[in-house]
Design a protein around this motif. Sequence first.
Motif, short mmCIF file in Angstrom:
data_model
loop_
_atom_site.label_atom_id
_atom_site.label_comp_id
_atom_site.label_asym_id
_atom_site.label_seq_id
_atom_site.Cartn_x
_atom_site.Cartn_y
_atom_site.Cartn_z
N LEU A 146 0.83 -1.20 0.00
CA LEU A 146 0.00 0.00 0.00
C LEU A 146 0.87 1.25 0.00
CD1 LEU A 146 -2.76 -1.05 2.58
CD2 LEU A 146 -2.98 -0.93 0.09
N GLY A 149 2.18 1.85 -3.37
CA GLY A 149 1.18 2.45 -4.26
C GLY A 149 1.20 3.96 -4.19
N ALA A 177 -6.71 4.85 -7.33
CA ALA A 177 -6.71 3.74 -8.29
C ALA A 177 -5.31 3.15 -8.41
CB ALA A 177 -7.19 4.24 -9.65
N PHE A 180 -4.42 0.77 -5.52
CA PHE A 180 -4.96 -0.57 -5.73
C PHE A 180 -4.20 -1.32 -6.83
CE2 PHE A 180 -8.81 1.24 -3.67
CZ PHE A 180 -8.97 0.27 -2.68
N TYR A 181 -3.85 -0.60 -7.89
CA TYR A 181 -3.07 -1.18 -8.99
C TYR A 181 -1.73 -1.70 -8.48
CZ TYR A 181 -0.67 -1.06 -13.62
OH TYR A 181 0.04 -1.35 -14.76
N PHE A 183 -0.87 -2.32 -5.38
CA PHE A 183 -1.06 -3.39 -4.39
C PHE A 183 -1.23 -4.72 -5.10
CE2 PHE A 183 -3.53 -6.15 -1.65
CZ PHE A 183 -2.86 -6.03 -0.44
N ALA A 184 -1.97 -4.72 -6.21
CA ALA A 184 -2.19 -5.97 -6.95
C ALA A 184 -0.90 -6.50 -7.56
CB ALA A 184 -3.24 -5.74 -8.03
N SER A 220 -8.34 -6.03 -5.58
CA SER A 220 -7.64 -4.77 -5.82
C SER A 220 -7.76 -4.34 -7.28
CB SER A 220 -6.16 -4.91 -5.43
OG SER A 220 -6.02 -5.11 -4.05
N TYR A 221 -7.64 -5.31 -8.18
CA TYR A 221 -7.84 -4.99 -9.60
C TYR A 221 -9.25 -4.45 -9.83
CZ TYR A 221 -3.61 -7.30 -11.48
OH TYR A 221 -2.31 -7.64 -11.82
N ALA A 223 -11.23 -2.93 -7.70
CA ALA A 223 -11.34 -1.59 -7.13
C ALA A 223 -10.67 -0.56 -8.03
CB ALA A 223 -10.70 -1.57 -5.74
N MET A 224 -9.53 -0.91 -8.59
CA MET A 224 -8.84 -0.02 -9.52
C MET A 224 -9.73 0.32 -10.71
SD MET A 224 -5.69 -1.08 -12.00
CE MET A 224 -5.24 -0.08 -13.43
#
Length: 292
Positions: A146, A149, A177, A180-181, A183-184, A220-221, A223-224
């Motif tokens: 996180l 990110g 966004a 989350f990107y 983080f994934a 996470s994807y 959410a992005m």
Amino acid sequence: MRIDLDFIGRRLDAYERLLRLDKPIGTLLLLWPTLWAVWLAAGGSPSIEAVAIFGVGTLLMRSAGCALNDFADRKFDAQVERTRNRPLATGEIAPAEALALALLLAATAFGLVLMLNRLAMQLSFVALAIAATYPYAKRFIALPQLYLGVAFGFGIPMAYAAIQWRLPPDCWALLAANVFYAFAYDTEYAMVDREDDAKIGIRTSALTLGRHDVAAVMASYAAMLAILAGVGAYLHLAWPYYAGLALAAAMMGYHYRLIRGRTREGCFKAFQHNNWVGAAVFGGIIASYALR
């Protein structure tokens, strides 16, 4: 005086590997969200100067971050299969040398920032503080991805500050966004080193999440994509933007197939493939403004 060309070649190779110039994936993952912000902040028509400053600045700060990261992790890298051959871990480059190079690159990047306005300049100090502390976050934070990110997305508010002299809602949504990107894709990356990280005591999302790691990556994807769709609606972007998001979503489905078995090879391939996710979103932005 005889010049030892072999020695010079070995040194240049070591510097190349230290700065990851041989592995541009990290620079690209940093560059795509920055370019999203540059284009959106400029309404689809950024100046060549802005694109050049943020493009070159991204490369410089990514390289500086790699040198600083390897300085911080020099004792850990030798114990991890994937990183044991890095120049600092093998002793090819001295710690002080890597630190000096990181400072030089950061100073050069700041020279570019001086061409921007005061707000962007002020934000650059925040960006530097986040980048400098990230390598140590994994010692204390259960989900350091996180933090990454935010570090990898700070070009977003800087771009808005430089172009619009303000930080509107879409700026913060883009940053969210990107969190989350990152983080994934960085969880996918952490899944590669899960066993080694557990042995040496490094904290990562892959270890913290355990058997929920794959589900967390896919959430996470999702959410992005949801946030980026909201940005598109807020800015009244045309249909090609959503086509770009749809293409990115298809790639994420491919990533699920790669990571569900949690193999080193599959997870690393998914991580590297994220370059195309960022490119798909950027392509949608470009095409959307081209229709106007």
